[in-house]
Design a protein around this motif. Sequence first.
Motif, short mmCIF file in Angstrom:
data_model
loop_
_atom_site.label_atom_id
_atom_site.label_comp_id
_atom_site.label_asym_id
_atom_site.label_seq_id
_atom_site.Cartn_x
_atom_site.Cartn_y
_atom_site.Cartn_z
N ASP A 141 49.76 28.78 44.15
CA ASP A 141 48.68 29.08 43.22
C ASP A 141 48.19 30.52 43.37
N THR A 142 48.68 31.20 44.37
CA THR A 142 48.29 32.59 44.61
C THR A 142 48.61 33.46 43.41
N GLY A 143 47.67 34.33 43.07
CA GLY A 143 47.89 35.25 41.96
C GLY A 143 46.57 35.79 41.43
N VAL A 144 46.68 36.58 40.38
CA VAL A 144 45.50 37.09 39.69
C VAL A 144 45.23 36.18 38.51
N TYR A 145 44.02 35.71 38.40
CA TYR A 145 43.62 34.77 37.35
C TYR A 145 42.82 35.51 36.29
N PHE A 146 43.17 35.23 35.05
CA PHE A 146 42.54 35.87 33.90
C PHE A 146 42.02 34.80 32.95
N CYS A 147 41.04 35.18 32.14
CA CYS A 147 40.65 34.32 31.03
C CYS A 147 40.78 35.12 29.74
N ASN A 148 41.00 34.39 28.67
CA ASN A 148 41.21 35.05 27.38
C ASN A 148 41.03 33.99 26.30
#
Length: 113
Positions: free
Chosen positions: A88-95
């Motif tokens: 689940d590691t990573g950069v999370y974004f919303c859009n």
Amino acid sequence: VQLQASGGGSVQAGGSLRLSCAASGNILSMPALGWYRQAPGKQREWVATISRVGNIAYADSVNGRFTISRVNAKDTVYLQMNALKPEDTGVYFCNREPPNLPWGQGTQLTVSS
């Protein structure tokens, strides 16, 4: 409308974290909002979507572990993440969904084993 994700951090596998996505305007103006993530060296992928009327969908990889929700009065969408895994590691974004706003800087999640 601009969207800003926050709430990331470092957790151990099995842990939980809640991300927030704050909108600069009325989120009800958008038919649907989504969470996305990008792992190191991989393409950005869709994680979850919530519509203005409350319809929800999840990627298979997070279904049963993640919960998307919204509080219209706060113009905020949340992503509750439980039973976290290293993948689940990573950069999370919303859009918006589909995504057509400029991508912000996102919020980093690191899950250690």
